[in-house]
Design a protein around this motif. Structure first.
Motif, PDB file in Angstrom:
ATOM      1  N   ARG A  29       0.811  -1.226   0.000  1.00  0.00           N
ATOM      2  CA  ARG A  29       0.000   0.000   0.000  1.00  0.00           C
ATOM      3  C   ARG A  29       0.834   1.261   0.000  1.00  0.00           C
ATOM      4  NH1 ARG A  29      -3.196  -1.871   5.210  1.00  0.00           N
ATOM      5  NH2 ARG A  29      -1.051  -2.516   5.619  1.00  0.00           N
ATOM      6  N   MET A  30       2.137   1.121   0.267  1.00  0.00           N
ATOM      7  CA  MET A  30       3.006   2.297   0.376  1.00  0.00           C
ATOM      8  C   MET A  30       3.808   2.502  -0.905  1.00  0.00           C
ATOM      9  SD  MET A  30       4.538   1.508   4.146  1.00  0.00           S
ATOM     10  CE  MET A  30       5.218   3.135   4.483  1.00  0.00           C
TER      11      MET A  30
ATOM     12  N   ALA B 242       7.792   6.925  -3.480  1.00  0.00           N
ATOM     13  CA  ALA B 242       7.964   8.014  -4.450  1.00  0.00           C
ATOM     14  C   ALA B 242       6.762   8.938  -4.402  1.00  0.00           C
ATOM     15  CB  ALA B 242       8.158   7.440  -5.853  1.00  0.00           C
ATOM     16  N   LYS B 243       5.574   8.352  -4.268  1.00  0.00           N
ATOM     17  CA  LYS B 243       4.365   9.183  -4.242  1.00  0.00           C
ATOM     18  C   LYS B 243       4.184   9.871  -2.901  1.00  0.00           C
ATOM     19  CE  LYS B 243       1.680   6.751  -7.793  1.00  0.00           C
ATOM     20  NZ  LYS B 243       0.691   5.687  -7.941  1.00  0.00           N
ATOM     21  N   PHE B 244       4.329   9.121  -1.786  1.00  0.00           N
ATOM     22  CA  PHE B 244       3.987   9.761  -0.503  1.00  0.00           C
ATOM     23  C   PHE B 244       5.065  10.726  -0.030  1.00  0.00           C
ATOM     24  CE2 PHE B 244       5.592   5.701   1.673  1.00  0.00           C
ATOM     25  CZ  PHE B 244       6.621   6.284   2.404  1.00  0.00           C
TER      26      PHE B 244
ATOM     27  N   SER C 293      -4.802   7.329   5.655  1.00  0.00           N
ATOM     28  CA  SER C 293      -4.848   8.721   5.170  1.00  0.00           C
ATOM     29  C   SER C 293      -3.694   9.091   4.243  1.00  0.00           C
ATOM     30  CB  SER C 293      -4.823   9.683   6.370  1.00  0.00           C
ATOM     31  OG  SER C 293      -3.556   9.614   7.016  1.00  0.00           O
ATOM     32  N   GLY C 294      -2.626   8.261   4.239  1.00  0.00           N
ATOM     33  CA  GLY C 294      -1.433   8.592   3.467  1.00  0.00           C
ATOM     34  C   GLY C 294      -0.502   9.561   4.169  1.00  0.00           C
ATOM     35  N   LYS C 295      -0.857   9.955   5.398  1.00  0.00           N
ATOM     36  CA  LYS C 295      -0.104  11.001   6.090  1.00  0.00           C
ATOM     37  C   LYS C 295       1.128  10.469   6.821  1.00  0.00           C
ATOM     38  CE  LYS C 295      -0.692  14.810   9.373  1.00  0.00           C
ATOM     39  NZ  LYS C 295       0.236  15.641   8.578  1.00  0.00           N
ATOM     40  N   LEU C 296       2.230  11.185   6.684  1.00  0.00           N
ATOM     41  CA  LEU C 296       3.449  10.914   7.441  1.00  0.00           C
ATOM     42  C   LEU C 296       3.399  11.690   8.752  1.00  0.00           C
ATOM     43  CD1 LEU C 296       6.267  11.261   4.743  1.00  0.00           C
ATOM     44  CD2 LEU C 296       5.603   9.155   5.944  1.00  0.00           C
ATOM     45  N   GLU C 297       3.467  10.964   9.861  1.00  0.00           N
ATOM     46  CA  GLU C 297       3.521  11.621  11.175  1.00  0.00           C
ATOM     47  C   GLU C 297       4.930  11.465  11.730  1.00  0.00           C
ATOM     48  OE1 GLU C 297       2.065  10.980  15.775  1.00  0.00           O
ATOM     49  OE2 GLU C 297       1.363   9.596  14.232  1.00  0.00           O
TER      50      GLU C 297
END
Lengths: 195, 195
Positions: free
Chosen positions: B44-45, B48-50, B179-183
Motif C-alpha cells: 500500500r506504500m 515516491a508518491k507519498f 490517510s497517506g499522512k506521514l507523522e
C-alpha cells in the motif's frame, strides 16, 4: 529545531499526496496482484513506474544491489507465507554502484574515515577527516562484478532456499538505467522456474 | 514457456514506461537530493508518491517492517559513504503485518508447511499441505508489537551503529495507511538528531 530543506520538501509533498488520497485508505493488507519485487535501492529506479504498480498491488523489497541477502529472504518468506504472494521478481540494473568496490576497498575506506569517499580514475579516496571504524572489515558488502551473473546467482539462491516453496516461480531481470527497459535474464528465469 | 498474466502485465507496463522515458537516461548514479529512506515492503506504500520523489532523487531501502536490519544498515552505509547521502528517514506504518505474528508462530507455521497460512480470530493456520522446514525456527523475523516504539528502536539502532557518522540526522516517521499522512515520531527524531 528547524527542519532541513529535505524534510520540508518531503512533508510538503506528503501533504499534497494526502489531499488527493481518495479511496486508497480502504486497501487491504495483502498485495492484490500477489507478487513481490526484489530490486536495488538505486535512486534512478522507481519500481512502481517501471513495472506499472499502483498502491496495493505488490510487495517491493529493496537493498544495495537488490541482493538476495538473508534479510531479503526473510521479507520474501513473510510475503508469500503470511500475505499470499505467488511469484517473485529479482531485478538488478545496469551501471550499479555495487561493481565499483569490493569488501577490501570498503573495509579500508571505513577504517580510515566514516565520512564520504569519492571515486575517480585513481580509485576511491576519503574526502573527510573524521574517525574511522574497524567494523566495516567484518561485513560482507555483497558486491559483484557482473550484473547478469549477479541476477542468476540471486535467483539461484532464492530457488534453493529451504524456506522458499518450489511452487513459486522466481524471474530474473536486468533494468537498463539508460532506457528504462526491463530485460529478462532467461538463464535466471529458467533456474527459477516453478516445479 | 508461456508467461504468466503477472509477467505479461509487468512487461506491458514497462514498455509504456520506456516509450516515455525521455531524459531520465542521463541521470547520474548518486542521488541528487542526498537522502535515503528506509521503509516497509508493504504494497500500500509508494515512497515516491507519498514523499514526492522523482527518479534520481533518493535511495529507497525496503524490507518486511522497514526494520534497521543488518542488511538495511549495509545499504545505508553504502548510501552515505560511497554515494553521498546526508540524511536518513526511517518510515514505518500503521496496520503493519509485522504485529500479527512472532518468531514462535512463524517457526511453527513453517515447520508444518511452506504453503500459505491464513489468519482469523482463532489465529494463524496453514491452508496448504506441503512439507515444512525446521529452518524457520532459526530466523529472527524482526516482528514488533508497537509501531511507534519500533520506529524509535530502529532510529536508535542506526544512531548508535559504529559505522553511521554522528553528522547524519536520522528522522523517524509513521505512515498512516488510512490517510497517506506521514507523522513524525518526535521521540525518534530527537534520538536520531545529528551531533
Amino acid at each position: 529545531m528547524n527542519k532541513s530543506p529535505v524534510v520540508q520538501s518531503v512533508e510538503k509533498a506528503n501533504a499534497e499526496y494526502v489531499a488527493s488520497f481518495g479511496e486508497k485508505g480502504k486497501l487491504p493488507l495483502p498485495p492484490s496482484c500477489r507478487f513481490s519485487v526484489l530490486t536495488c535501492m538505486d535512486a534512478r529506479m522507481d519500481p512502481a513506474k517501471f513495472a506499472g504498480l499502483s498502491e496495493g498491488d505488490a510487495h517491493v523489497i529493496r537493498n544495495a544491489g537488490g541482493r538476495a541477502s538473508d534479510d531479503a529472504i526473510r521479507s520474501l518468506v513473510i510475503s508469500y507465507k503470511l500475505l499470499g504472494t505467488k511469484e517473485f521478481f529479482v531485478i538488478h540494473h545496469t551501471d550499479c554502484g555495487m561493481v565499483l568496490f569490493n569488501n577490501q576497498i570498503m573495509g579500508d575506506l571505513l577504517s580510515k574515515s566514516l565520512e564520504q569517499a569519492v571515486v575517480d580514475e585513481n580509485g576511491w579516496r576519503d574526502v573527510g577527516q573524521g574517525p574511522g571504524s574497524p567494523e566495516g572489515a567484518k561485513i560482507d558488502w555483497l558486491t559483484f562484478t557482473d550484473d547478469r551473473q549477479a541476477v542468476i546467482d540471486d535467483v539461484k539462491k532464492i530457488r534453493n532456499h529451504p524456506l522458499i516453496p518450489r511452487s513459486i516461480p522466481v524471474y530474473g531481470y536486468l533494468y537498463d538505467v539508460r532506457s528504462g527497459k526491463l530485460e529478462e535474464i532467461k538463464e535466471a528465469t529458467e533456474i527459477g522456474k516453478a516445479a
